[in-house]
Design an enzyme around this catalytic site. Structure first.
Site, PDB file in Angstrom:
ATOM      1  N   GLN A 125       1.153  -1.412   0.325  1.00 51.30           N
ATOM      2  CA  GLN A 125      -0.234   0.130   0.038  1.00 51.30           C
ATOM      3  C   GLN A 125       1.138   1.533  -0.319  1.00 51.30           C
ATOM      4  O   GLN A 125       0.140   2.028   0.047  1.00 51.30           O
ATOM      5  CB  GLN A 125      -0.886  -0.126   1.081  1.00 51.30           C
ATOM      6  N   ARG A 165      -5.554   7.530  16.441  1.00 44.20           N
ATOM      7  CA  ARG A 165      -6.867   7.354  16.268  1.00 44.20           C
ATOM      8  C   ARG A 165      -8.240   6.825  17.164  1.00 44.20           C
ATOM      9  O   ARG A 165      -9.155   6.994  16.861  1.00 44.20           O
ATOM     10  CB  ARG A 165      -6.474   6.234  15.062  1.00 44.20           C
ATOM     11  N   GLU A 178     -13.177   2.652   5.062  1.00 44.37           N
ATOM     12  CA  GLU A 178     -12.646   2.084   6.292  1.00 44.37           C
ATOM     13  C   GLU A 178     -14.113   1.867   6.793  1.00 44.37           C
ATOM     14  O   GLU A 178     -14.389   1.305   7.311  1.00 44.37           O
ATOM     15  CB  GLU A 178     -12.000   3.036   6.585  1.00 44.37           C
TER      16      GLU A 178
HETATM   17  N1  MTE Z   1     -10.966  -2.776   0.073  1.00 50.01           N
HETATM   18  C1  MTE Z   1     -10.515  -3.543  -0.675  1.00 50.01           C
HETATM   19  N2  MTE Z   1     -11.262  -4.966  -1.588  1.00 50.01           N
HETATM   20  N3  MTE Z   1      -9.282  -4.275  -0.909  1.00 50.01           N
HETATM   21  C2  MTE Z   1      -8.449  -4.109   0.583  1.00 50.01           C
HETATM   22  O1  MTE Z   1      -7.576  -4.035   0.914  1.00 50.01           O
HETATM   23  N4  MTE Z   1      -8.797  -1.427   2.019  1.00 50.01           N
HETATM   24  C3  MTE Z   1      -9.455  -0.732   3.040  1.00 50.01           C
HETATM   25  C4  MTE Z   1     -10.654  -0.625   2.341  1.00 50.01           C
HETATM   26  N5  MTE Z   1     -11.515  -0.595   1.666  1.00 50.01           N
HETATM   27  C5  MTE Z   1      -9.519  -2.806   1.217  1.00 50.01           C
HETATM   28  C6  MTE Z   1     -10.495  -2.359   0.810  1.00 50.01           C
HETATM   29  C7  MTE Z   1      -8.474  -0.069   3.687  1.00 50.01           C
HETATM   30  S1  MTE Z   1      -7.885  -0.316   5.356  1.00 50.01           S
HETATM   31  C8  MTE Z   1      -8.135   1.558   3.561  1.00 50.01           C
HETATM   32  S2  MTE Z   1      -8.008   2.362   4.276  1.00 50.01           S
HETATM   33  C9  MTE Z   1      -9.364   1.762   1.804  1.00 50.01           C
HETATM   34  O2  MTE Z   1      -9.726   0.409   1.132  1.00 50.01           O
HETATM   35  C10 MTE Z   1      -7.319   2.150   1.237  1.00 50.01           C
HETATM   36  O3  MTE Z   1      -8.747   2.672   0.263  1.00 50.01           O
HETATM   37  P1  MTE Z   1      -8.994   4.015   0.041  1.00 50.01           P
HETATM   38  O4  MTE Z   1      -8.369   5.137   0.773  1.00 50.01           O
HETATM   39  O5  MTE Z   1      -8.426   4.322  -2.113  1.00 50.01           O
HETATM   40  O6  MTE Z   1     -10.840   3.986   0.153  1.00 50.01           O
HETATM   41  C1  QUE Z   2      -4.913   7.274   9.682  1.00 51.43           C
HETATM   42  C2  QUE Z   2      -4.190   6.672   9.049  1.00 51.43           C
HETATM   43  C3  QUE Z   2      -2.800   6.325   8.906  1.00 51.43           C
HETATM   44  C4  QUE Z   2      -1.804   7.327  10.244  1.00 51.43           C
HETATM   45  C5  QUE Z   2      -2.626   8.581  10.811  1.00 51.43           C
HETATM   46  C6  QUE Z   2      -3.945   8.352  10.867  1.00 51.43           C
HETATM   47  C7  QUE Z   2      -2.151   5.551   8.508  1.00 51.43           C
HETATM   48  C8  QUE Z   2      -0.661   5.890   8.387  1.00 51.43           C
HETATM   49  C9  QUE Z   2       0.172   6.677   9.388  1.00 51.43           C
HETATM   50  C10 QUE Z   2       1.717   7.126   9.380  1.00 51.43           C
HETATM   51  C11 QUE Z   2       1.854   8.324  10.405  1.00 51.43           C
HETATM   52  C12 QUE Z   2       3.554   8.107  10.950  1.00 51.43           C
HETATM   53  C13 QUE Z   2       4.195   8.037   9.567  1.00 51.43           C
HETATM   54  C14 QUE Z   2       3.879   6.969   8.302  1.00 51.43           C
HETATM   55  C15 QUE Z   2       2.343   6.556   8.207  1.00 51.43           C
HETATM   56  O1  QUE Z   2      -0.825   7.795  10.001  1.00 51.43           O
HETATM   57  O2  QUE Z   2      -2.167   4.177   7.288  1.00 51.43           O
HETATM   58  O3  QUE Z   2       4.800   6.514   7.789  1.00 51.43           O
HETATM   59  O4  QUE Z   2       5.840   8.670   9.416  1.00 51.43           O
HETATM   60  O5  QUE Z   2       0.276   5.402   7.555  1.00 51.43           O
HETATM   61  O6  QUE Z   2      -4.658   9.097  11.615  1.00 51.43           O
HETATM   62  O7  QUE Z   2      -4.294   5.635   8.365  1.00 51.43           O
HETATM   63 MO1  MOS Z   3      -6.190   1.171   5.889  1.00 51.18          MO
HETATM   64  S1  MOS Z   3      -6.090   0.614   7.712  1.00 51.18           S
HETATM   65  O1  MOS Z   3      -6.002   3.110   6.691  1.00 51.18           O
HETATM   66  O2  MOS Z   3      -5.061   0.532   5.271  1.00 51.18           O
END
Ligand code: MTE
Ligand code: QUE
Ligand code: MOS
Length: 796
Positions: free
Chosen positions: A198, A311, A723
């Site tokens: 990712q 978070r 999410e």
């Molecule tokens: N949907 C699918 N099909 N597969 C995935 O891995 N990851 C989820 C969500 N939906 C995921 C998913 C998570 S944890 C996140 S943060 C978001 O997709 C990331 O994509 P977006 O920011 O483009 O919505």
């Molecule tokens: C939500 C998220 C992330 C986040 C903060 C959120 C996330 C993430 C990071 C993060 C923070 C510090 C770093 C970094 C990543 O923060 O996914 O590389 O140095 O990776 O509120 O989902």
């Molecule tokens: Mo989603 S847990 O922010 O990859």
């Protein structure tokens, strides 16, 4: 030619089914390719004494075994705190921790060699639970605190009080494509890595650091992932470094793809939490103050635990206004794989805790839980300030709750459930409605940026590249739609290219649900620059002397595949012809776009600010049926209502909502991570770890979205959807608690998360049995002063 807002299938939907869509391990092998695997720690905590790696490396078909000592660069990494090692040095800290990388000519050769492994490790005392970590004072990062008003005062004066302990377990991401990487060494030692990640930029950077290279000497690409769910936000780095190390050392291409079992055993999961809660409230059910002491089980290294805990702090209010509060939070260091991101990112645990508090308030007061939830819900003009000072604006929370209660016949069904529970001796039913409010933006503010590259070709077709990665969520489809619409061309004339650090630099992980918000805006920004170039060209082109008009960009329109000047509409050019003319006129037809989210900030010192650009919200109401003899649970019906703004792609968003909800239902019901007393994961495969299947879908399942005319910001007035829907699962967990609360009316049943059949049966047994047993966690609700758990100090 309107394409935004249309139901367009996922751009790999067919490929996913036919197998044409390629994942890392599907990429063709180079003829010199090596298969890479790793030697993992068999113990949770120990000191490495001796191994026979040298001997193994001489075996037939083995190209080499590499340890941390072979890394040309450094062995330490971590997204926030650099405390994790790619390969263990003298100490191992979790079962499954990679110690050495083994590279061979075939999987068979590697397997045979691993059979002859001799590894002597002196075991050290492990720490597994939050309680054990508290006793050993093993923490990660700093204690965090969020305060508002005067909790102690309202607690002392409270008309009613509850106190207790919330316990929740972790969850395995269970992406279908395991962690995988493929690395090549190029000229001058440059490295190219294909990674199922990712966060390609992080792969680029950590591979460079591990190999002692500059970032410019490493390229990371990711075509797609077979699911990420947060599990590939940081944890794709270890396999990527393994492959890159082998490629760097041998000059041969190197492939690693974890088996499902190894993946589950070696990688981090959703954080287990333990939260001590106290809440004071009025006879009407209005919360006057809460105190939450929050502990997460971080595993053996920091990974993203600090951001995840943050978070949790920012979601411990869920959708409720709390006038006085103290949230204190801390991460425990234990001997498990470092826990990491998972859809919701700490939000689900914090929200589960407060939902549990609200449910208990309703039980104590013998009120309908929906009434209590509605009473405490964020309002529009008052009761609208979060614990961190951000005002909840332009939201529809009360409307969502009311509309959903109405359309799902909540009141009527609540009566029916009560009636059923009075009569049935074999089963119990439960019904609960829970709202959801999820803050959109990285709370690490600088991550809220994205860049994109858009190239228009001479035939009028377009390629787009962004830093966003596709993991099934439909990001690529949405970006294709957005770009097509910017140029008023057809969806088919736009293609999304492979994500590569070569085209988009310094990108943020595709995470925090902000993938489309950030990368979509960046892509549109690039399109706008090209459109500006084309508009200027067109205004000159259409105002040729014979046309008798002066050039004016205001009169140029892009519409349905054509471009025209509205003073000479009959002179229109197809987009394709205009592009070719513009090229001949030496106009730039490729641009880079950039976007940063405006106005997001959080002051970590004061705990105040506006960490979120906006909130995605919704609610779900679920009804469950419990078998009183086995504890078995059936989800009978769920109704969902969400505010996701104006959807860019309603079909994809529907998939996200249903998928997210069901993934959450797995967490709160059946998914049960079990470890041996030595810290070995016992539930390490689909045979022992049960994610939801088609039969776990509710028999009746309704999903609606609602219009929110107040929402005017973000890309095409859409809202992030990735999410948030996961947290709708709390309606199911609370429905179980509701069912349990109908067994007897003098006590509040406790319920840990997940509510597996075993957990439910245990709670039913307690409710039917002797409550004087101190081990019993059920608490008498009628006691005026609840005896409190003594809170461990988190200052130390
Ligand atoms: N949907 C699918 N099909 N597969 C995935 O891995 N990851 C989820 C969500 N939906 C995921 C998913 C998570 S944890 C996140 S943060 C978001 O997709 C990331 O994509 P977006 O920011 O483009 O919505
Ligand atoms: C939500 C998220 C992330 C986040 C903060 C959120 C996330 C993430 C990071 C993060 C923070 C510090 C770093 C970094 C990543 O923060 O996914 O590389 O140095 O990776 O509120 O989902
Ligand atoms: Mo989603 S847990 O922010 O990859």
């Amino acid at each position: 030619m309107k394409v935004v807002g249309k139901h367009i299938p996922h751009d790999s939907a067919v490929g996913h089914v036919t197998g044409e869509a390629l994942f890392v391990d599907d990429l063709p092998s180079a003829k010199d390719e090596l298969i890479v695997d790793f030697i993992a720690s068999p113990v949770a905590h120990g000191k490495i004494i001796r191994f026979n790696f040298e001997e193994l490396s001489q075996l037939d078909g083995i190209a080499g075994i590499f340890t941390h000592a072979d890394l040309p660069g450094h062995n330490l990494f971590g997204p926030v705190i650099q405390d994790e090692r790619f390969l263990a040095e003298d100490i191992v800290e979790y079962v499954g921790q990679p110690i050495a990388v083994i590279a061979g000519e075939s999987r068979k050769a590697v397997r045979q060699a691993k059979k002859q492994l001799q590894l002597e490790i002196e075991e050290l005392a492990p720490v597994f639970t939050i309680d054990e970590a508290l006793a050993a004072k093993q923490f990660i990062g700093e204690a965090r605190e969020l305060k508002k008003g005067d909790f102690e005062k309202v607690w002392n004066e409270a008309e009613h009080k509850i106190a207790g302990t919330f316990l929740c377990n972790g969850q395995e991401q269970f992406y279908l494509e395991s962690q995988a990487a493929l690395a090549w060494r190029g000229e001058n030692g440059e490295i190219l890595v294909h990674s199922s990640s990712q966060n390609p930029t992080e792969i680029q950077e950590v591979v460079a650091e591990a190999l002692g290279l500059g970032f410019h000497e490493v390229v990371c690409v990711c075509k797609r992932m077979g699911g990420g769910f947060g599990g590939k936000e940081t944890q794709a780095v270890i396999p990527a470094v393994m492959a890159a190390l082998v490629a760097a050392k041998t000059g041969r291409s190197a492939r690693v793809a974890y088996t499902k079992d190894d993946d589950m055993r070696s990688t981090g999961k959703r954080h287990p939490y333990k939260i001590y809660y106290k809440a004071g409230f009025t006879g009407a059910g209005k919360i006057t103050g809460v105190k939450f002491d929050i502990y997460s089980n971080g595993g053996a290294a920091a990974d993203l635990s600090t951001a995840i805990l943050e978070r949790t702090l920012l979601h411990s209010d869920n959708s409720y206004f709390i006038p006085n509060l103290v949230f204190r939070a801390m991460i425990c260091k234990t001997n498990f794989p470092p826990n990491t991101a998972f859809r919701g990112f700490g939000g689900p645990q914090g929200m589960a805790n407060i939902e549990n508090v609200l449910q208990e308030i309703s039980i104590v007061l013998k009120k309908d839980a929906l009434e209590v939830r509605r009473l405490n819900c964020y309002g529009h003009n008052d009761q609208n300030v979060t614990p961190y000072g951000q005002i909840v604006q332009n939201h529809m929370l009360p409307e969502i709750i009311d509309q959903l209660a109405e359309t799902s016949s909540y009141k009527k069904r609540l009566t029916e459930v009560a009636e059923f529970n009075r009569k049935s001796v074999t089963h119990l039913r439960g019904l609960a409605l829970t709202p959801l409010k999820f803050g959109i933006s990285f709370t690490t503010s600088f991550l809220n940026q994205g860049n994109a590259l858009v190239n228009v070709y001479k035939d009028g077709t377009v390629q787009v590249s962004t830093g966003g990665t596709e993991m099934g969520q439909g990001l690529n489809t949405k970006i294709r739609q957005l770009v097509a619409e910017e140029f008023a061309i057809s969806y088919d004339d736009v293609r999304i290219m492979i994500t590569s650090t070569e085209k988009n630099n310094n990108t943020s992980p595709t995470a925090a649900s902000a993938g489309t918000d950030l990368n979509g805006m960046a892509a549109v920004n690039a399109c706008q620059k090209i459109r500006r170039n084309l508009t200027e060209f067109a205004s000159r082109y259409f105002s040729a002397p014979e046309n008798g008009i002066v050039p004016s960009i205001e009169h140029i329109h892009f519409e349905a595949g054509s471009v025209y000047d509205d003073r000479l509409p009959e002179n229109k050019l197809t987009f394709r012809k205009l592009v070719l003319q513009a090229y001949m006129g030496q106009v730039s037809l490729g641009e880079r776009g950039f976007y940063k989210t405006p106005g997001v900030n959080l002051n970590r010192e004061t705990g105040k600010g506006n960490p979120f650009f906006y909130f995605t919200s919704g609610a779900a109401v679920s009804e469950v049926l419990i078998d009183r003899f086995t504890g078995q649970l059936k989800l009978e019906r769920s109704d969902i209502l969400m505010d996701i703004g104006e959807s860019i792609n309603p079909g994809i968003d529907r998939g996200q909502i249903i998928g997210g909800f069901i993934q959450g239902v797995g967490w709160v019901t059946n998914e049960d991570l079990r470890y041996s007393d030595k810290g070995q994961l016992l539930s390490y495969s689909p045979t022992t770890y049960k994610i939801p299947n088609i039969q776990d879908l509710p028999d009746i399942f309704n999903l609606e979205t609602l219009e929110n005319p107040q929402h005017k910001i973000n890309i095409r007035r859409s809202k992030a959807v990735g999410e948030p829907p996961l947290m709708l699962c709390l309606s199911v967990w609370m429905a179980v608690k509701h069912a349990l609360s109908s067994v007897r009316n003098d006590i509040t049943p406790r319920l840990n998360l997940p509510a597996t059949a075993e957990e439910i049966l245990q709670r039913l047994t307690e409710l039917n049995g002797d409550l004087s047993n101190p081990e019993t966690t059920a608490v008498r609700a009628t006691e005026s002063e609840v005896s409190l758990v003594s809170l461990p100090s988190i200052s130390g």
